[in-house]
Design a protein around this motif. Sequence first.
Motif, PDB file in Angstrom:
ATOM      1  N   SER A 159      46.182  20.961  39.721  1.00 59.65           N
ATOM      2  CA  SER A 159      47.632  21.155  39.658  1.00 59.65           C
ATOM      3  C   SER A 159      48.354  19.821  39.647  1.00 59.65           C
ATOM      4  O   SER A 159      49.275  19.591  38.838  1.00 59.65           O
ATOM      5  N   ASN A 160      47.930  18.906  40.534  1.00 66.59           N
ATOM      6  CA  ASN A 160      48.551  17.586  40.573  1.00 66.59           C
ATOM      7  C   ASN A 160      48.312  16.814  39.287  1.00 66.59           C
ATOM      8  O   ASN A 160      49.234  16.181  38.745  1.00 66.59           O
ATOM      9  N   ALA A 161      47.074  16.856  38.790  1.00 69.48           N
ATOM     10  CA  ALA A 161      46.741  16.095  37.582  1.00 69.48           C
ATOM     11  C   ALA A 161      47.538  16.597  36.381  1.00 69.48           C
ATOM     12  O   ALA A 161      48.030  15.804  35.565  1.00 69.48           O
ATOM     13  N   ALA A 162      47.664  17.923  36.257  1.00 69.86           N
ATOM     14  CA  ALA A 162      48.436  18.482  35.151  1.00 69.86           C
ATOM     15  C   ALA A 162      49.904  18.075  35.265  1.00 69.86           C
ATOM     16  O   ALA A 162      50.557  17.740  34.258  1.00 69.86           O
ATOM     17  N   LEU A 163      50.442  18.085  36.474  1.00 68.15           N
ATOM     18  CA  LEU A 163      51.836  17.686  36.690  1.00 68.15           C
ATOM     19  C   LEU A 163      52.032  16.217  36.342  1.00 68.15           C
ATOM     20  O   LEU A 163      52.952  15.857  35.590  1.00 68.15           O
ATOM     21  N   TRP A 164      51.188  15.341  36.890  1.00 71.76           N
ATOM     22  CA  TRP A 164      51.359  13.898  36.688  1.00 71.76           C
ATOM     23  C   TRP A 164      51.164  13.515  35.222  1.00 71.76           C
ATOM     24  O   TRP A 164      51.888  12.668  34.704  1.00 71.76           O
ATOM     25  N   ALA A 220      46.296  20.621  31.161  1.00 69.52           N
ATOM     26  CA  ALA A 220      47.239  21.743  31.165  1.00 69.52           C
ATOM     27  C   ALA A 220      46.533  23.055  30.834  1.00 69.52           C
ATOM     28  O   ALA A 220      46.823  24.097  31.437  1.00 69.52           O
ATOM     29  N   ALA A 221      45.602  23.022  29.894  1.00 66.68           N
ATOM     30  CA  ALA A 221      44.868  24.237  29.519  1.00 66.68           C
ATOM     31  C   ALA A 221      43.988  24.724  30.662  1.00 66.68           C
ATOM     32  O   ALA A 221      43.910  25.934  30.937  1.00 66.68           O
ATOM     33  N   LEU A 222      43.322  23.795  31.343  1.00 70.56           N
ATOM     34  CA  LEU A 222      42.483  24.176  32.479  1.00 70.56           C
ATOM     35  C   LEU A 222      43.322  24.768  33.605  1.00 70.56           C
ATOM     36  O   LEU A 222      42.911  25.725  34.273  1.00 70.56           O
ATOM     37  N   TRP A 223      44.512  24.205  33.814  1.00 71.81           N
ATOM     38  CA  TRP A 223      45.404  24.742  34.831  1.00 71.81           C
ATOM     39  C   TRP A 223      45.940  26.112  34.423  1.00 71.81           C
ATOM     40  O   TRP A 223      46.030  27.037  35.247  1.00 71.81           O
ATOM     41  N   SER A 224      46.265  26.244  33.150  1.00 66.57           N
ATOM     42  CA  SER A 224      46.838  27.495  32.667  1.00 66.57           C
ATOM     43  C   SER A 224      45.893  28.676  32.875  1.00 66.57           C
ATOM     44  O   SER A 224      46.327  29.766  33.271  1.00 66.57           O
ATOM     45  N   ASP A 225      44.601  28.461  32.615  1.00 62.81           N
ATOM     46  CA  ASP A 225      43.668  29.577  32.799  1.00 62.81           C
ATOM     47  C   ASP A 225      42.972  29.539  34.160  1.00 62.81           C
ATOM     48  O   ASP A 225      42.037  30.298  34.414  1.00 62.81           O
ATOM     49  N   GLN A 226      43.428  28.627  35.044  1.00 62.87           N
ATOM     50  CA  GLN A 226      42.949  28.589  36.430  1.00 62.87           C
ATOM     51  C   GLN A 226      41.433  28.415  36.528  1.00 62.87           C
ATOM     52  O   GLN A 226      40.770  29.042  37.356  1.00 62.87           O
ATOM     53  N   LEU A 227      40.899  27.538  35.672  1.00 61.97           N
ATOM     54  CA  LEU A 227      39.467  27.253  35.680  1.00 61.97           C
ATOM     55  C   LEU A 227      38.649  28.539  35.526  1.00 61.97           C
ATOM     56  O   LEU A 227      37.644  28.758  36.214  1.00 61.97           O
ATOM     57  N   ALA A 228      39.082  29.362  34.600  1.00 57.35           N
ATOM     58  CA  ALA A 228      38.432  30.654  34.395  1.00 57.35           C
ATOM     59  C   ALA A 228      36.997  30.496  33.903  1.00 57.35           C
ATOM     60  O   ALA A 228      36.644  29.502  33.261  1.00 57.35           O
ATOM     61  N   ASP A 229      36.166  31.493  34.215  1.00 58.90           N
ATOM     62  CA  ASP A 229      34.862  31.581  33.573  1.00 58.90           C
ATOM     63  C   ASP A 229      35.078  31.770  32.076  1.00 58.90           C
ATOM     64  O   ASP A 229      35.975  32.523  31.658  1.00 58.90           O
ATOM     65  N   VAL A 230      34.268  31.095  31.270  1.00 57.12           N
ATOM     66  CA  VAL A 230      34.416  31.186  29.816  1.00 57.12           C
ATOM     67  C   VAL A 230      33.048  31.378  29.178  1.00 57.12           C
ATOM     68  O   VAL A 230      32.015  31.009  29.754  1.00 57.12           O
TER      69      VAL A 230
END
Length: 295
Positions: free
Chosen positions: A256-261, A217-227
């Motif tokens: 997106s699918n993984a976060a949803l499932w 969920a965190a990875l989806w939330s920040d859209q795989l942002a550079d960190v």
Amino acid sequence: MPLTVEDAFDQFLPKLSTSRQETQSAASHRASVEARLKSDFGLVTMFRTGSFGAATNVRGQSDVDYFAVIPRANLKQDSGRTLASVAESMRARFPSTANIRVNGPGVQIPFGDEGAERVEIIPVDETGKTMLGFRQFDMPDGLGGWKFSAPESHKAWVDSLDTKLNGKLKPLIRLLKAWKFYRNAPIRSFYLEMRAAALMRKENVILYDIDLKNILAALWSDQLADVSDPRFPDDSFVLTACSSETSRVDALSKLSNAALWSGQAMNEKNASRPGAAIAKWNLVFSDQFPKYGLL
């Protein structure tokens, strides 16, 4: 016979760990590679890094990565030319091995189809020590230049967090990488490892289903942002999830699918429907997860 989500994860994790055959495969060609690199480039030393070096590799999927420490005088200013020279050397040493090629920051030698049979050699220049006393290196940056790397420092950081979390951080990272491999999500394994470790560093306990859901969920939330590199937050080192924008779009679709499932799996578990929850985790892991009520 998993009747609970927790049992299913406990049955799944051993299937992701390195087999004895993989360990043997990973070691079988090392001496030949080292000997050739010593002859052609004056190799100083070679050590395992990446997922195998960190003990977060996924059975049958993860390559075996080596840092090959070469004297600076034997490296080229253009790292791409250095990689081409190493690839040429490896082709000469292993003429019956097809498709030896430059692959990202290293040279991949596919001795076989399994992960542990794919060896990646990364030529590096040892440049000194970090402030904490770990070796630091310059490695190819994929653009013809060289960039900082300190894999032993990163490993020590993950090791310390894993100890704090009762040995459950590395298995959690392995689960995250298993999703990446089974769903062909083009995300760098090192990025996933560092993101997971950073997200878990303030936790005191890990529960695999809850924390994997939260990481996705965190990875989806920040859209795989550079960190910022969490091991070197003050040094302007940035971690990038994907090698290109095209790969990032593909990865986000699968994320997106993984976060949803995984969220649906938690809802089913909370509703006391473990069979339905396990079925959702099977979607996450592309039908590689244990089946409810079955061996």
